[in-house]
Design a protein around this motif. Structure first.
Motif, mmCIF file in Angstrom:
data_model
loop_
_atom_site.group_PDB
_atom_site.id
_atom_site.type_symbol
_atom_site.label_atom_id
_atom_site.label_comp_id
_atom_site.label_asym_id
_atom_site.label_seq_id
_atom_site.Cartn_x
_atom_site.Cartn_y
_atom_site.Cartn_z
ATOM 1 N N TRP A 142 -0.153 7.350 6.457
ATOM 2 C CA TRP A 142 -0.917 6.498 5.584
ATOM 3 C C TRP A 142 -0.578 6.871 4.150
ATOM 4 O O TRP A 142 0.019 7.919 3.907
ATOM 5 N N GLN A 143 -0.927 6.022 3.199
ATOM 6 C CA GLN A 143 -0.567 6.295 1.817
ATOM 7 C C GLN A 143 -1.459 7.374 1.209
ATOM 8 O O GLN A 143 -2.637 7.496 1.535
ATOM 9 N N HIS A 190 0.832 -1.197 0.000
ATOM 10 C CA HIS A 190 0.000 0.000 0.000
ATOM 11 C C HIS A 190 0.869 1.250 0.000
ATOM 12 O O HIS A 190 0.840 2.067 0.888
ATOM 13 N N ARG A 248 -8.237 6.095 12.243
ATOM 14 C CA ARG A 248 -8.525 4.715 12.625
ATOM 15 C C ARG A 248 -8.412 4.582 14.148
ATOM 16 O O ARG A 248 -7.532 5.177 14.772
ATOM 17 N N ASN A 260 -4.717 6.449 14.791
ATOM 18 C CA ASN A 260 -3.611 6.376 13.834
ATOM 19 C C ASN A 260 -4.155 6.405 12.406
ATOM 20 O O ASN A 260 -5.353 6.570 12.187
ATOM 21 N N GLU A 261 -3.252 6.276 11.449
ATOM 22 C CA GLU A 261 -3.575 6.260 10.020
ATOM 23 C C GLU A 261 -4.565 7.362 9.629
ATOM 24 O O GLU A 261 -5.628 7.109 9.064
ATOM 25 N N GLU A 273 4.679 4.143 2.461
ATOM 26 C CA GLU A 273 3.542 5.061 2.587
ATOM 27 C C GLU A 273 3.756 6.327 1.771
ATOM 28 O O GLU A 273 3.731 7.446 2.283
ATOM 29 N N PRO A 320 -6.558 -1.947 9.319
ATOM 30 C CA PRO A 320 -6.006 -0.786 8.627
ATOM 31 C C PRO A 320 -6.967 -0.250 7.570
ATOM 32 O O PRO A 320 -7.686 -1.008 6.933
ATOM 33 N N SER A 327 -6.251 10.634 7.678
ATOM 34 C CA SER A 327 -6.354 11.267 6.362
ATOM 35 C C SER A 327 -7.128 12.557 6.537
ATOM 36 O O SER A 327 -7.913 12.703 7.472
#
Length: 276
Positions: A136-137, A22, A244, A227-228, A72, A276, A230
């Motif tokens: 995150w990506q 990812h 998340r 976390n993660e 990422e 995730p 956007s």
């Protein structure tokens, strides 16, 4: 896709085999091509994403010969003909030898290209050295004001598993063999979120000024991780962040000053597992 059931397979326009897990990120260039970056590699599409050139993709290096990219990855369009910015995480313990110019720490770095990814300038460190900063990506945002906003998070705590061997996230000894009983869904870490932003097209970065974001249940030091993250721009200067969690809901926070300060994370109505 032949081995995966699809609801409407006739609507699929193209299939591309991924070159990384990812790490994929895309940006449309001024000349109409699409630049795709994944890990340390790049390729292009000249027909709106239906096909890609340079297969297998080619590795990226900066003007000093050091490798460009990492985990990422996130691309963003910058002002100027075919100018783009790239963010990637670099692990100081596992980076290639050609990363010698980067301090031995894990964190986020920013590269700039003014020719659509053909050549890259040396990296700028976005997060403080020694901090286990992740992202995150594909979450790098350029707001309507031109500010670059990058949400990130930090993992705190020790890894699990026996000493002196690679440790699964969660596991048990079975017949003297360490066996993973879970995965990334139950990380043995506490995580919190923060934001870095740039007003000079990535040449320098600043951290949000109101501290780290985490879930506060009460004032008796009961916290939960986030976390993660956007982020998106809802209106000029007004940003919305999703995170998340392990509480069965996505959590959100708002910024009313273009990412400099944030509200305390609160639950949304959107149910979500801790995957995730």
């Amino acid at each position: 896709m032949s081995n995966a059931p699809m609801t409407l397979p006739e609507l699929m326009l193209a299939e591309h085999e991924p070159i990384c897990g990812h790490e994929s990120t895309f940006v449309e260039l001024d000349d109409g091509r699409i630049l795709h970056v994944a890990g340390f590699w790049k390729n292009y599409s000249e027909d709106g994403g239906l096909t890609c050139t340079k297969m297998p993709p080619e590795k990226m290096v900066d003007v000093n010969g050091n490798m460009v990219g990492g985990y990422e990855t996130a691309l963003v369009k910058l002002p100027g003909n075919n100018s783009v910015g790239l963010v990637a995480g670099v692990d100081g313990e596992s980076k290639p030898v050609s990363y010698a110019a980067i301090p031995k720490s894990q964190g986020l770095f920013f590269w700039r290209s003014d020719d659509g990814g053909q050549t890259w300038q040396p990296p700028v460190q976005m997060t403080c050295p020694g901090i286990n900063a992740c992202a995150w990506q594909d979450v790098l945002l350029r707001t309507s004001s031109g500010r670059l906003v990058m949400p990130a998070y930090v993992s705190m705590g020790q890894a699990s598993g026996p000493a002196n061997r690679p440790a699964p996230t969660c596991g048990k000894l079975v017949r003297n063999q360490w066996v993973s009983t879970s995965a990334h869904f139950f990380d043995p870490h506490f995580c919190f979120v923060f934001v870095v932003y740039s007003d000079d097209e990535g040449r320098s970065w600043h951290r949000n000024g109101d501290g780290d974001l985490m879930i506060l249940h009460d004032w008796a030091t009961t916290f939960s991780y986030v976390n993660e993250p956007s982020v998106t721009e809802v209106a000029p200067g007004r940003l919305l962040m999703f995170m998340r969690t392990g509480l069965g809901r996505l959590f959100q926070a708002w910024s009313h000053d273009n990412g400099e300060t944030w509200t305390r994370p609160q639950a949304t109505c959107l149910a979500a597992t801790t995957t995730p």
